[in-house]
Design a protein around this motif. Structure first.
Motif, PDB file in Angstrom:
ATOM      1  N   LEU A 169       0.733  -1.318  -0.055  1.00 51.89           N
ATOM      2  CA  LEU A 169       0.062  -0.054   0.049  1.00 51.89           C
ATOM      3  C   LEU A 169       0.887   1.263   0.175  1.00 51.89           C
ATOM      4  O   LEU A 169       0.692   2.161  -0.776  1.00 51.89           O
ATOM      5  CB  LEU A 169      -0.973   0.062   1.251  1.00 51.89           C
ATOM      6  CG  LEU A 169      -1.973   1.011   1.251  1.00 51.89           C
ATOM      7  CD1 LEU A 169      -3.049   0.859   0.314  1.00 51.89           C
ATOM      8  CD2 LEU A 169      -2.623   1.073   2.672  1.00 51.89           C
ATOM      9  N   LEU A 170       1.971   1.216   0.747  1.00 53.07           N
ATOM     10  CA  LEU A 170       2.701   2.555   0.716  1.00 53.07           C
ATOM     11  C   LEU A 170       3.658   2.771  -0.329  1.00 53.07           C
ATOM     12  O   LEU A 170       3.628   3.883  -0.920  1.00 53.07           O
ATOM     13  CB  LEU A 170       3.600   2.440   2.104  1.00 53.07           C
ATOM     14  CG  LEU A 170       3.048   2.586   3.600  1.00 53.07           C
ATOM     15  CD1 LEU A 170       3.908   2.315   4.645  1.00 53.07           C
ATOM     16  CD2 LEU A 170       1.972   3.781   3.703  1.00 53.07           C
ATOM     17  N   ALA A 171       4.238   1.329  -0.642  1.00 50.87           N
ATOM     18  CA  ALA A 171       5.136   1.597  -1.752  1.00 50.87           C
ATOM     19  C   ALA A 171       4.590   2.165  -3.009  1.00 50.87           C
ATOM     20  O   ALA A 171       4.816   2.877  -3.942  1.00 50.87           O
ATOM     21  CB  ALA A 171       5.851   0.259  -2.098  1.00 50.87           C
ATOM     22  N   VAL A 172       3.370   1.473  -3.203  1.00 50.94           N
ATOM     23  CA  VAL A 172       2.545   1.783  -4.735  1.00 50.94           C
ATOM     24  C   VAL A 172       2.152   3.103  -4.747  1.00 50.94           C
ATOM     25  O   VAL A 172       2.165   3.883  -5.763  1.00 50.94           O
ATOM     26  CB  VAL A 172       1.462   0.615  -4.888  1.00 50.94           C
ATOM     27  CG1 VAL A 172       0.609   0.890  -6.057  1.00 50.94           C
ATOM     28  CG2 VAL A 172       2.076  -0.875  -5.259  1.00 50.94           C
ATOM     29  N   ARG A 178       3.442  11.070  -2.266  1.00 49.70           N
ATOM     30  CA  ARG A 178       4.622  11.915  -1.718  1.00 49.70           C
ATOM     31  C   ARG A 178       5.592  12.407  -2.788  1.00 49.70           C
ATOM     32  O   ARG A 178       6.706  13.107  -2.411  1.00 49.70           O
ATOM     33  CB  ARG A 178       5.392  10.813  -0.822  1.00 49.70           C
ATOM     34  CG  ARG A 178       4.842  10.189   0.167  1.00 49.70           C
ATOM     35  CD  ARG A 178       4.227  11.091   1.207  1.00 49.70           C
ATOM     36  NE  ARG A 178       5.158  11.608   1.904  1.00 49.70           N
ATOM     37  CZ  ARG A 178       5.045  12.870   2.732  1.00 49.70           C
ATOM     38  NH1 ARG A 178       3.849  13.334   3.163  1.00 49.70           N
ATOM     39  NH2 ARG A 178       6.154  13.424   3.321  1.00 49.70           N
ATOM     40  N   GLY A 179       5.110  12.220  -4.178  1.00 51.56           N
ATOM     41  CA  GLY A 179       5.983  12.645  -5.202  1.00 51.56           C
ATOM     42  C   GLY A 179       7.380  12.058  -5.385  1.00 51.56           C
ATOM     43  O   GLY A 179       8.227  12.689  -5.808  1.00 51.56           O
ATOM     44  N   THR A 180       7.560  10.936  -4.885  1.00 53.30           N
ATOM     45  CA  THR A 180       8.718  10.066  -4.904  1.00 53.30           C
ATOM     46  C   THR A 180       9.071   9.692  -6.425  1.00 53.30           C
ATOM     47  O   THR A 180       8.144   9.407  -7.112  1.00 53.30           O
ATOM     48  CB  THR A 180       8.943   9.120  -4.071  1.00 53.30           C
ATOM     49  OG1 THR A 180       7.719   8.066  -4.309  1.00 53.30           O
ATOM     50  CG2 THR A 180       8.699   9.489  -2.405  1.00 53.30           C
ATOM     51  N   GLU A 181      10.436   9.745  -6.806  1.00 51.99           N
ATOM     52  CA  GLU A 181      10.682   9.140  -8.211  1.00 51.99           C
ATOM     53  C   GLU A 181      10.653   7.731  -8.182  1.00 51.99           C
ATOM     54  O   GLU A 181      11.092   7.082  -7.263  1.00 51.99           O
ATOM     55  CB  GLU A 181      12.079   9.694  -8.488  1.00 51.99           C
ATOM     56  CG  GLU A 181      12.059  11.242  -8.970  1.00 51.99           C
ATOM     57  CD  GLU A 181      13.536  11.747  -9.480  1.00 51.99           C
ATOM     58  OE1 GLU A 181      14.368  10.820  -9.805  1.00 51.99           O
ATOM     59  OE2 GLU A 181      13.700  12.906  -9.403  1.00 51.99           O
ATOM     60  N   VAL A 182      10.185   7.256  -9.371  1.00 51.10           N
ATOM     61  CA  VAL A 182      10.331   5.534  -9.415  1.00 51.10           C
ATOM     62  C   VAL A 182      11.956   5.185  -9.652  1.00 51.10           C
ATOM     63  O   VAL A 182      12.379   5.800 -10.779  1.00 51.10           O
ATOM     64  CB  VAL A 182       9.513   5.306 -10.659  1.00 51.10           C
ATOM     65  CG1 VAL A 182       9.470   3.590 -10.854  1.00 51.10           C
ATOM     66  CG2 VAL A 182       7.963   5.466 -10.183  1.00 51.10           C
ATOM     67  N   ARG A 278      13.497   2.875   3.136  1.00 52.53           N
ATOM     68  CA  ARG A 278      13.090   3.874   2.053  1.00 52.53           C
ATOM     69  C   ARG A 278      11.669   4.241   2.328  1.00 52.53           C
ATOM     70  O   ARG A 278      11.685   5.598   2.340  1.00 52.53           O
ATOM     71  CB  ARG A 278      13.402   3.231   0.742  1.00 52.53           C
ATOM     72  CG  ARG A 278      14.767   2.733   0.415  1.00 52.53           C
ATOM     73  CD  ARG A 278      15.142   2.536  -0.932  1.00 52.53           C
ATOM     74  NE  ARG A 278      16.407   2.153  -1.095  1.00 52.53           N
ATOM     75  CZ  ARG A 278      17.240   2.224  -2.161  1.00 52.53           C
ATOM     76  NH1 ARG A 278      16.398   2.349  -3.382  1.00 52.53           N
ATOM     77  NH2 ARG A 278      18.447   1.780  -2.507  1.00 52.53           N
ATOM     78  N   LEU A 279      10.784   3.599   2.793  1.00 55.59           N
ATOM     79  CA  LEU A 279       9.426   3.964   2.883  1.00 55.59           C
ATOM     80  C   LEU A 279       9.449   5.080   4.096  1.00 55.59           C
ATOM     81  O   LEU A 279       8.433   5.795   4.242  1.00 55.59           O
ATOM     82  CB  LEU A 279       8.684   2.627   3.196  1.00 55.59           C
ATOM     83  CG  LEU A 279       8.175   1.931   2.067  1.00 55.59           C
ATOM     84  CD1 LEU A 279       7.203   0.951   2.226  1.00 55.59           C
ATOM     85  CD2 LEU A 279       7.318   2.996   0.866  1.00 55.59           C
ATOM     86  N   GLY A 280      10.164   4.869   5.254  1.00 53.58           N
ATOM     87  CA  GLY A 280      10.108   5.735   6.434  1.00 53.58           C
ATOM     88  C   GLY A 280      10.782   6.976   5.874  1.00 53.58           C
ATOM     89  O   GLY A 280      10.172   8.069   6.550  1.00 53.58           O
ATOM     90  N   VAL A 281      11.696   7.059   5.119  1.00 53.02           N
ATOM     91  CA  VAL A 281      12.284   8.370   4.471  1.00 53.02           C
ATOM     92  C   VAL A 281      11.201   9.081   3.765  1.00 53.02           C
ATOM     93  O   VAL A 281      10.911  10.150   3.811  1.00 53.02           O
ATOM     94  CB  VAL A 281      13.273   8.150   3.757  1.00 53.02           C
ATOM     95  CG1 VAL A 281      14.015   9.318   2.974  1.00 53.02           C
ATOM     96  CG2 VAL A 281      14.772   7.603   4.489  1.00 53.02           C
ATOM     97  N   ASN A 284       8.505  10.358   6.044  1.00 53.57           N
ATOM     98  CA  ASN A 284       9.170  11.150   7.285  1.00 53.57           C
ATOM     99  C   ASN A 284       8.694  10.678   8.312  1.00 53.57           C
ATOM    100  O   ASN A 284       8.181  11.378   9.501  1.00 53.57           O
ATOM    101  CB  ASN A 284       8.359  12.551   7.115  1.00 53.57           C
ATOM    102  CG  ASN A 284       8.753  13.374   5.822  1.00 53.57           C
ATOM    103  OD1 ASN A 284      10.087  13.300   5.393  1.00 53.57           O
ATOM    104  ND2 ASN A 284       7.888  14.089   5.229  1.00 53.57           N
ATOM    105  N   VAL A 285       8.872   9.299   8.726  1.00 55.23           N
ATOM    106  CA  VAL A 285       8.726   8.572   9.901  1.00 55.23           C
ATOM    107  C   VAL A 285       9.886   8.044  10.704  1.00 55.23           C
ATOM    108  O   VAL A 285       9.953   7.237  11.209  1.00 55.23           O
ATOM    109  CB  VAL A 285       7.581   7.704   9.922  1.00 55.23           C
ATOM    110  CG1 VAL A 285       6.234   8.430   9.670  1.00 55.23           C
ATOM    111  CG2 VAL A 285       7.691   6.505   8.811  1.00 55.23           C
ATOM    112  N   GLY A 286      11.081   8.501   9.988  1.00 57.91           N
ATOM    113  CA  GLY A 286      12.293   7.669  10.221  1.00 57.91           C
ATOM    114  C   GLY A 286      12.457   6.219  10.331  1.00 57.91           C
ATOM    115  O   GLY A 286      12.070   5.710   9.192  1.00 57.91           O
TER     116      GLY A 286
END
Length: 476
Positions: A169-172, A178-182, A278-281, A284-286
């Motif tokens: 759920l978080l990664a997809v 979060r606007g992260t790059e693939v 990486r998902l923590g980054v 923003n949950v460390g």
């Protein structure tokens, strides 16, 4: 449960928790990258669906059998083959037990140090001695009773299941939310997902088979299902769909977080933790996700280690035929513990923990090798499931069931034969080492010898046992 109260959705969920885990995504992505997406589609359609529905028919045919696969073999064949089925079910857990201490070490390293760097820096011999100490502690714990550990295991299993779904759920959704790059280029191109069906690819198929196996554990619940003929197969089909969705989305999620064309060498060992890091980054949950996953995984590994020492051994010895199992091995102490069985397990696992470290340089290679060895050895127990399915179709006039996967016994027999042949083929090719011969010829040869000898020795021990049992009876 005495009432027929389980519905198809209950069956699907129970089987899903038994069969699936994030490790299945990590291990196969490590070997195939994003081409594993097409591999998942093929393995589901050609292998897992017929496998799951065959189990449905076997469970429906032998509703009253408590011994699972060995009972199915006993009913369709001979007590001797039933013994070999029970022996195989137990002995394939030896490499599994040898790897569990590594999993515990990794989880503790990520929990307290925030990384798994030791897999690339610490000598394999040192790690093996630590793993041996961990195993012997839990061998002793398992001999004292498992009630608390089972409870912890159930909680940890549920937590691991939730973390697997949370990861997808978080990664997809990370690029949108979060606007992260693939990380992987050309993820919209079909060619990114197409495997090359060469020899190197075929040597990785055993890991796919290993990932989707084990649904025969759910067969005893056929009896508790409302309208088994309709609802049990429906539950199994839903299971296949759920596994397929999680496998596909999980692999795509990995491709979003890691470059599928440049997978880290320690991905099998550290991939799941690195993904949560990486998902923590991104969110923003460390290190929150890493800590939660490490705690859940440590508890799951600890429970699985103790439970897998005890349960398969008790299945082997509980219905032990004195003609095949030596009386000394199945002898119980005052607490009902098969002490000699525990000692025998301890000896085999100790050999498999210590010997490989003599020819494999570091912890990372040792971890990868043991994971691949498990993918060769564990599926050997599925062979008995397909033999039983072939035999109930061959003797179709003798057996009846509320549910039949296919009505034509000849087609049923061919389906069983196909699944048997495919499993055997995957196990044999899985023996080919995953290190390159050119870069490490000595380690390649050592791994190849170990991959061939381990299953042969484990099965050969089963062939020796009846002779020892006869000798013991003659002396008595």
């Amino acid at each position: 449960m005495n009432q027929k109260q389980l519905r198809w959705q209950n069956i699907a969920m129970m089987a899903f928790v038994t069969v699936w885990g994030l490790g299945n995504v990590v291990n196969n992505f490590a070997q195939q990258g994003l081409t594993v997406v097409v591999s998942w589609i093929l393995i589901m359609a050609l292998y897992f669906v017929p496998y799951a529905l065959s189990v449905g028919q076997l469970g429906s045919t032998f509703k009253e059998s408590a011994g699972g696969v060995s009972s199915w073999i006993k009913e369709t064949s001979t007590t001797k083959l039933a013994y070999y089925a029970a022996w195989t079910y137990w002995v394939v857990h030896i490499p599994y037990l040898a790897q569990k201490p590594q999993g515990i070490l990794l989880a503790l390293s990520w929990l307290f140090k925030g990384n798994g760097n030791f897999v690339n820096t610490v000598d394999a011999k040192v790690v093996s001695l630590i793993c041996l100490a961990i195993f012997l502690v839990f061998l002793w714990v398992a001999s004292k009773g498992l009630t608390t550990l089972k409870m912890i295991g159930n909680m940890a299993g549920t937590a691991m299941f939730v973390m697997s779904l949370l990861f997808i759920l978080l990664a997809v959704s990370a690029p949108a939310l979060r606007g992260t790059e693939v990380a992987t280029a050309n993820m919209t191109s079909l060619s990114t997902y197409m495997p090359k069906f060469d020899f190197a690819y075929l040597t990785t198929v055993s890991m796919l088979v290993f990932a989707v196996g084990g649904c025969e554990k759910i067969s005893p619940y056929v009896n508790n299902t409302k309208n088994p003929a309709k609802e049990f197969p429906k539950g199994m089909l839903v299971l296949a769909g759920m596994v397929a969705v999680c496998a596909l989305l999980g692999s795509i999620a990995m491709g979003m977080l890691f470059d599928a064309n440049n997978i880290p060498a320690d991905f099998m060992a550290n991939g799941a933790y690195s993904a949560f890091e990486r998902l923590g980054v991104h969110y923003n949950v460390g290190n929150l996700f890493v800590i939660l996953y490490a705690i859940a995984n440590a508890m799951a590994q600890i429970s699985a280690l103790a439970f897998s020492i005890d349960a398969p051994l008790k299945i082997l010895l509980s219905d032990a035929d004195p003609d095949y199992i030596p009386e000394k091995l199945s002898r119980l102490n005052k607490k009902g513990t098969p002490v000699n069985g525990y000692i025998f397990t301890g000896i085999l696992v100790t050999i498999l923990i210590v010997v490989p470290s003599l020819g494999i340089g570091n912890m990372n290679e040792l971890f990868k090798w043991l994971t691949n060895l498990n993918s060769v050895v564990m599926p050997m127990r599925y062979l008995w499931v397909f033999l039983a399915f072939m035999w109930i179709n061959k003797q179709h006039q003798k057996f009846s069931s509320e549910y039949k996967f296919v009505k034509n016994p000849k087609i049923g027999y061919l389906i069983g034969l196909w699944c048997f042949a495919f499993t055997a083929f995957a196990c044999l090719l899985g023996m080919v080492p995953k290190v390159e011969y050119a870069s490490a010829p000595k380690e390649y040869i050592f791994q190849l010898i170990m991959n061939i000898l381990t299953p042969i020795v484990l099965i050969a021990l089963g062939a020796i046992m009846p002779a020892i049992a006869r000798r013991g009876k003659n002396k008595a």
